[in-house]
Design a protein around this motif. Sequence first.
Motif, mmCIF file in Angstrom:
data_model
loop_
_atom_site.group_PDB
_atom_site.id
_atom_site.type_symbol
_atom_site.label_atom_id
_atom_site.label_comp_id
_atom_site.label_asym_id
_atom_site.label_seq_id
_atom_site.Cartn_x
_atom_site.Cartn_y
_atom_site.Cartn_z
ATOM 1 N N LYS A 41 0.800 -1.131 -0.062
ATOM 2 C CA LYS A 41 0.170 0.109 0.016
ATOM 3 C C LYS A 41 0.945 1.347 0.018
ATOM 4 N N PHE A 42 0.715 2.225 -1.030
ATOM 5 C CA PHE A 42 1.530 3.167 -0.947
ATOM 6 C C PHE A 42 0.835 4.525 -1.233
ATOM 7 N N MET A 43 1.482 5.728 -1.095
ATOM 8 C CA MET A 43 1.124 7.060 -1.397
ATOM 9 C C MET A 43 2.563 7.831 -1.815
ATOM 10 N N ALA A 44 2.425 8.368 -2.948
ATOM 11 C CA ALA A 44 3.589 9.208 -3.613
ATOM 12 C C ALA A 44 3.355 10.507 -3.428
ATOM 13 N N MET A 45 4.287 11.391 -2.639
ATOM 14 C CA MET A 45 3.917 12.831 -2.291
ATOM 15 C C MET A 45 5.258 13.536 -2.986
ATOM 16 N N SER A 59 -4.660 -2.124 -1.739
ATOM 17 C CA SER A 59 -3.308 -2.601 -2.261
ATOM 18 C C SER A 59 -3.205 -2.695 -3.571
ATOM 19 N N THR A 60 -1.673 -2.843 -3.920
ATOM 20 C CA THR A 60 -1.610 -3.170 -5.086
ATOM 21 C C THR A 60 -0.244 -4.063 -5.311
ATOM 22 N N GLU A 61 -0.045 -4.822 -6.367
ATOM 23 C CA GLU A 61 0.945 -5.740 -6.498
ATOM 24 C C GLU A 61 2.338 -5.134 -7.123
ATOM 25 N N VAL A 62 3.358 -5.230 -6.736
ATOM 26 C CA VAL A 62 4.606 -4.871 -7.770
ATOM 27 C C VAL A 62 5.707 -5.966 -7.651
ATOM 28 N N THR A 63 6.530 -6.091 -8.696
ATOM 29 C CA THR A 63 7.584 -7.029 -8.808
ATOM 30 C C THR A 63 8.762 -5.974 -8.256
ATOM 31 N N LEU A 64 9.520 -6.665 -7.248
ATOM 32 C CA LEU A 64 10.703 -5.788 -6.868
ATOM 33 C C LEU A 64 11.753 -6.049 -7.893
ATOM 34 N N GLY A 65 12.286 -4.966 -8.124
ATOM 35 C CA GLY A 65 13.428 -4.812 -9.141
ATOM 36 C C GLY A 65 12.978 -4.429 -10.517
ATOM 37 N N GLU A 68 8.775 -0.516 -10.382
ATOM 38 C CA GLU A 68 7.355 -0.149 -10.876
ATOM 39 C C GLU A 68 6.693 0.666 -9.503
ATOM 40 N N LEU A 69 7.361 0.968 -8.573
ATOM 41 C CA LEU A 69 7.335 1.972 -7.521
ATOM 42 C C LEU A 69 8.022 3.313 -7.580
ATOM 43 N N TYR A 70 7.802 3.871 -8.741
ATOM 44 C CA TYR A 70 8.776 5.253 -9.131
ATOM 45 C C TYR A 70 10.278 4.915 -8.977
ATOM 46 N N GLY A 71 10.559 4.113 -9.779
ATOM 47 C CA GLY A 71 12.105 4.097 -9.872
ATOM 48 C C GLY A 71 12.918 3.174 -8.993
ATOM 49 N N THR A 72 13.961 3.308 -9.033
ATOM 50 C CA THR A 72 15.000 2.690 -8.095
ATOM 51 C C THR A 72 14.765 3.064 -6.627
ATOM 52 N N GLY A 73 14.357 3.920 -6.391
ATOM 53 C CA GLY A 73 14.317 4.600 -4.974
ATOM 54 C C GLY A 73 13.224 3.429 -4.177
ATOM 55 N N SER A 90 12.337 8.651 1.317
ATOM 56 C CA SER A 90 12.683 9.953 0.641
ATOM 57 C C SER A 90 13.625 9.614 -0.698
ATOM 58 N N CYS A 91 13.058 9.960 -1.623
ATOM 59 C CA CYS A 91 13.985 9.762 -2.924
ATOM 60 C C CYS A 91 14.405 10.893 -3.803
ATOM 61 N N HIS A 92 15.705 11.013 -3.950
ATOM 62 C CA HIS A 92 16.180 12.073 -4.799
ATOM 63 C C HIS A 92 15.723 11.816 -6.142
ATOM 64 N N SER A 93 15.511 12.750 -7.057
ATOM 65 C CA SER A 93 15.030 12.817 -8.320
ATOM 66 C C SER A 93 15.818 11.783 -9.256
ATOM 67 N N ASP A 94 17.039 11.442 -8.989
ATOM 68 C CA ASP A 94 17.928 10.320 -9.870
ATOM 69 C C ASP A 94 17.395 9.028 -9.381
ATOM 70 N N PHE A 95 16.690 8.983 -7.977
ATOM 71 C CA PHE A 95 16.234 7.796 -7.776
ATOM 72 C C PHE A 95 14.695 7.363 -7.745
ATOM 73 N N ALA A 96 13.892 8.537 -8.416
ATOM 74 C CA ALA A 96 12.761 8.372 -8.676
ATOM 75 C C ALA A 96 12.278 8.871 -10.116
ATOM 76 N N ALA A 97 11.625 9.708 -10.458
ATOM 77 C CA ALA A 97 11.130 10.036 -11.814
ATOM 78 C C ALA A 97 12.454 10.435 -12.723
#
Length: 162
Positions: A41-45, A59-65, A68-73, A90-97
């Motif tokens: 379960k997630f919320m992106a802000m 909830s939702t399903e994601v595959t780790l790696g 699928e949840l906003y990048g490497t972060g 908390s993700c720096h932009s390089d690890f997010a979108a």
Amino acid sequence: MNKDAVHVLERTRDGGVGVAKTIRVVGEGQRPKMGDRLRVKFMAMLDDGKVVASSPGDSTEVTLGMRELYGTGGDLGLVSMRVGERALISCHSDFAAGHEGAAGVPPDARLTLEVSLLGIVSEERLLGREVCRTLFGVVALATFALGAFWLEGHFHLERYAR
């Protein structure tokens, strides 16, 4: 990891904080591994608190790696969690979108994910070691066979050309 302490999971190229995690609820379950299918379960802000996405329904399903949840972060945060844990990642932009941005996320934006790891749905690995070895073996054998075939034809042509 201690509750409410900030844990740096990854740094940026210039040494700044790339991905940081603050545990809100400590999980007691097992840790996921890359390739596991997870129920989250997630919320992106954004930094200003604007919610740009959340898990549909409960909830939702994601595959780790698979980012699928906003990048490497998101992946780095999830792989460090335990089932039952709730954390802020908390993700720096390089690890997010990144520089391109994503749906609802402007380019170069810092992103905070509030994530609850509800469970591991399946433990199927993405290209496990055995699969990688098999693929490598097939590619190596095919390359060798094609090379031998080409060399054999090449040497025969040279012999008759004289």
